[in-house]
Design a protein around this motif. Structure first.
Motif, PDB file in Angstrom:
ATOM      1  N   GLN A 155      -4.179   1.205  -6.376  1.00  0.00           N
ATOM      2  CA  GLN A 155      -4.317   0.479  -5.106  1.00  0.00           C
ATOM      3  C   GLN A 155      -5.596  -0.350  -5.077  1.00  0.00           C
ATOM      4  O   GLN A 155      -5.610  -1.460  -4.530  1.00  0.00           O
ATOM      5  N   GLN A 156      -6.653   0.162  -5.655  1.00  0.00           N
ATOM      6  CA  GLN A 156      -7.889  -0.608  -5.720  1.00  0.00           C
ATOM      7  C   GLN A 156      -7.694  -1.863  -6.567  1.00  0.00           C
ATOM      8  O   GLN A 156      -8.181  -2.942  -6.217  1.00  0.00           O
ATOM      9  N   SER A 184       0.847  -1.187   0.000  1.00  0.00           N
ATOM     10  CA  SER A 184       0.000   0.000   0.000  1.00  0.00           C
ATOM     11  C   SER A 184       0.882   1.237   0.000  1.00  0.00           C
ATOM     12  O   SER A 184       2.094   1.168   0.239  1.00  0.00           O
ATOM     13  N   GLN A 210      -5.607  -4.292  -4.415  1.00  0.00           N
ATOM     14  CA  GLN A 210      -6.378  -4.919  -3.348  1.00  0.00           C
ATOM     15  C   GLN A 210      -7.389  -5.925  -3.879  1.00  0.00           C
ATOM     16  O   GLN A 210      -7.726  -6.897  -3.197  1.00  0.00           O
ATOM     17  N   ALA A 211      -7.855  -5.735  -5.110  1.00  0.00           N
ATOM     18  CA  ALA A 211      -8.804  -6.661  -5.721  1.00  0.00           C
ATOM     19  C   ALA A 211      -8.109  -7.863  -6.345  1.00  0.00           C
ATOM     20  O   ALA A 211      -8.782  -8.772  -6.854  1.00  0.00           O
ATOM     21  N   GLU A 234     -14.343   2.825 -12.619  1.00  0.00           N
ATOM     22  CA  GLU A 234     -14.400   3.717 -11.460  1.00  0.00           C
ATOM     23  C   GLU A 234     -15.009   5.067 -11.838  1.00  0.00           C
ATOM     24  O   GLU A 234     -15.753   5.676 -11.058  1.00  0.00           O
ATOM     25  N   SER A 273     -10.155  -0.325 -15.834  1.00  0.00           N
ATOM     26  CA  SER A 273     -10.381  -0.083 -14.406  1.00  0.00           C
ATOM     27  C   SER A 273     -10.723   1.376 -14.146  1.00  0.00           C
ATOM     28  O   SER A 273     -11.603   1.687 -13.334  1.00  0.00           O
ATOM     29  N   ILE A 296      -4.870   5.899  -6.247  1.00  0.00           N
ATOM     30  CA  ILE A 296      -5.999   5.208  -5.622  1.00  0.00           C
ATOM     31  C   ILE A 296      -6.534   4.126  -6.553  1.00  0.00           C
ATOM     32  O   ILE A 296      -6.858   3.011  -6.121  1.00  0.00           O
ATOM     33  N   THR A 297      -6.628   4.423  -7.838  1.00  0.00           N
ATOM     34  CA  THR A 297      -7.089   3.419  -8.796  1.00  0.00           C
ATOM     35  C   THR A 297      -6.171   2.205  -8.792  1.00  0.00           C
ATOM     36  O   THR A 297      -6.638   1.057  -8.771  1.00  0.00           O
TER      37      THR A 297
END
Length: 296
Positions: free
Chosen positions: A244-245, A174, A248-249, A221, A217, A241-242
């Protein structure tokens, strides 16, 4: 290999369009040093995202300097550039954000690409390391973040905001945004939280290596974003942020690749003199030729 430069900002804190300020010994823009470094490491496609009113000027400026073998795309980031089937009739003056800036290039980029801020200097070794990574990971969904050592990115003029990287082995877990980092004794303290750092931590200065999968992606979003009136009024689509999303997915993995070099930026007008001196010193040390683009 493609280098995408984000140059659509307004330069409100700088007082002018800093992307087009004459900082080099022969009046070069800071982004020209990034492009020069990229070309030395076999990048052959330059994409610049800017405001509509700057497209013609910037295309003429760069095309007159770059070798004929280099593909150049200068694209406008437009409020009206929306996903198919989506409309927006409200008021918004600011661009949709850095993720949307990247999405602007969805029709011209087909392979791995590096993303940087046009008003930052990242150091020659960063482009070398990014190029090596892209050659090693041409087709898979492995992304990269070029990291910088925290202590080398601090300001002499007060606190700074930095994304501190959480890493396991060389895998990015992260990026934690810390808003008030400042040198203290032999370390660094976040004045906001009181947390201390050694200064050896890796931080993000927004030098990413992405793959075309990011475009889908971002669009997904963006569609969600455009259904939220509060986000439309007060927020943006942020590239970190994109990513990191996606991380995390489980859609991508992200490697932390040390840049091996220095970083400096020109956020404030007071940064200009220091940046000009640094570029002059590097030219005097023959890291760069002068003028940067010899005339034919």
């Amino acid at each position: 290999m493609t280098l995408l430069l984000m140059a659509a900002g307004s330069g409100s804190r700088y007082g002018k369009l800093k992307q087009f300020d004459d900082l080099g010994p022969e009046g070069e823009f800071l982004m020209e040093f990034a492009i020069y470094d990229a070309l030395k490491n076999n990048f052959d496609h330059i994409v610049v995202i800017t405001k509509r009113e700057n497209v013609s000027f910037l295309k003429d400026h760069l095309s007159s300097r770059l070798p004929a073998s280099i593909k150049l795309d200068v694209l406008a980031q437009e409020i009206t550039d929306l996903p198919d089937g989506v409309s927006f009739t409200g008021e918004r003056k600011k661009p949709w954000g850095t993720a949307h800036a990247v999405w602007t290039a969805r029709n011209v980029i087909k392979g791995a690409f590096a993303v940087i801020n046009a008003d930052d200097f990242y150091g020659q070794s960063a482009y070398e390391n990014a190029a090596k990574f892209m050659q090693q990971h041409p087709d898979d969904n492995t992304y990269a973040l070029l990291g910088y050592t925290l202590k080398d990115t601090l300001s002499e003029h007060g606190t700074v905001s930095r994304g501190v990287c959480m890493v396991e082995d060389d895998n990015l877990i992260s990026v934690e945004e810390k808003l008030q980092l400042e040198k203290q004794n032999d370390g660094v303290i976040d004045q906001h939280s009181g947390k201390t750092y050694t200064g050896e931590e890796q931080v993000s200065m927004n030098f990413w290596v992405c793959k075309p999968s990011i475009f889908d992606s971002i669009e997904a979003e963006f569609r969600i974003f455009l259904t939220d009136e509060d986000r439309i009024a007060n927020s943006e689509l942020y590239l970190p942020i994109t990513i990191q999303q996606m991380l995390q997915a489980g859609e991508v993995s992200v490697k932390l690749v040390p840049s091996g070099g220095e970083w400096f930026g020109v956020t404030y007008a007071s940064d200009k003199e220091k940046a000009m001196k640094s570029l002059q010193d590097k030219t005097d040390q023959e890291q760069y030729i002068s003028p940067l683009w010899p005339k034919a």
